[in-house]
Write a protein that holds these residues in place. Structure first.
Motif: not given
Length: 181
Positions: A34-50
């Motif tokens: 589980e990659d936390m950044d990838a999960r957050i990005s996916e769940e929010n529909g935005l890249s981490v930078a976005e």
């Protein structure tokens, strides 16, 4: 922690190899990653930078805390934490609960060689910023259960060392991961 871990959390600065080593480690163990950044990005529909740009760092840190809490009870899981996740006390405690935490320690030269200053990492705007953030976060990384040198080493070697340290009690190649307690 007594006995072998049921969850392993990889922490460290951006560019330390948490996702790459995590994938190798999960494959060796037959666990999920589980990659936390990838999960957050996916769940929010935005890249981490976005997310940082549109919603701000405080929102992102809240998302890290939420995801860390959601992962808390899972087993047979390798977690690649975001670079700043372990620097936040509540998130760190959620990540540590019932898990073995491993700091993938990298020297500054390795980090600078791996991290592009192209805006894809919102907190890596300059060399000076990286140096400052690394100095701020290192004390929290030191709270991990185990430190493994990931500077200039192949991800497979680092993953094997973690397995050997956590499951067999000795380092794979003699360079030696160091228990922090």
């Amino acid at each position: 922690m007594t006995g072998p871990p049921h969850r392993i959390v990889l922490v460290g600065f951006m560019g330390s190899g948490k996702t790459t080593v995590g994938a190798r480690l999960a494959r060796i163990l037959g666990w999920q990653l589980e990659d936390m950044d990838a999960r957050i990005s996916e769940e929010n529909g935005l890249s981490v930078a976005e997310i940082f740009g549109r919603r701000g760092e405080p929102f992102f840190r809240e998302e890290e805390a939420r995801v860390a809490a959601a992962l808390r009870g899972r087993e047979r899981l390798v977690v690649a934490a975001g670079g700043g996740a372990f620097a936040t006390a509540a998130t760190r405690e959620a990540l540590r609960a019932g898990a073995a935490t491993v700091w993938l320690k990298c020297d500054l030269e390795t980090i600078l060689a791996r991290v592009r200053l192209d805006g894809s990492r919102p907190l890596a705007s300059s060399r000076e910023t990286i140096v400052r953030l690394l100095a701020e976060r290192e004390p929290s990384y030191r709270l991990a259960d185990l430190t493994v040198d990931a500077s200039g080493r192949r991800p497979e070697v680092v993953a094997r060392e973690i397995v050997d340290c956590l499951f067999a009690g000795q380092a794979a190649d003699g360079r030696g991961g160091r228990p922090n307690r």
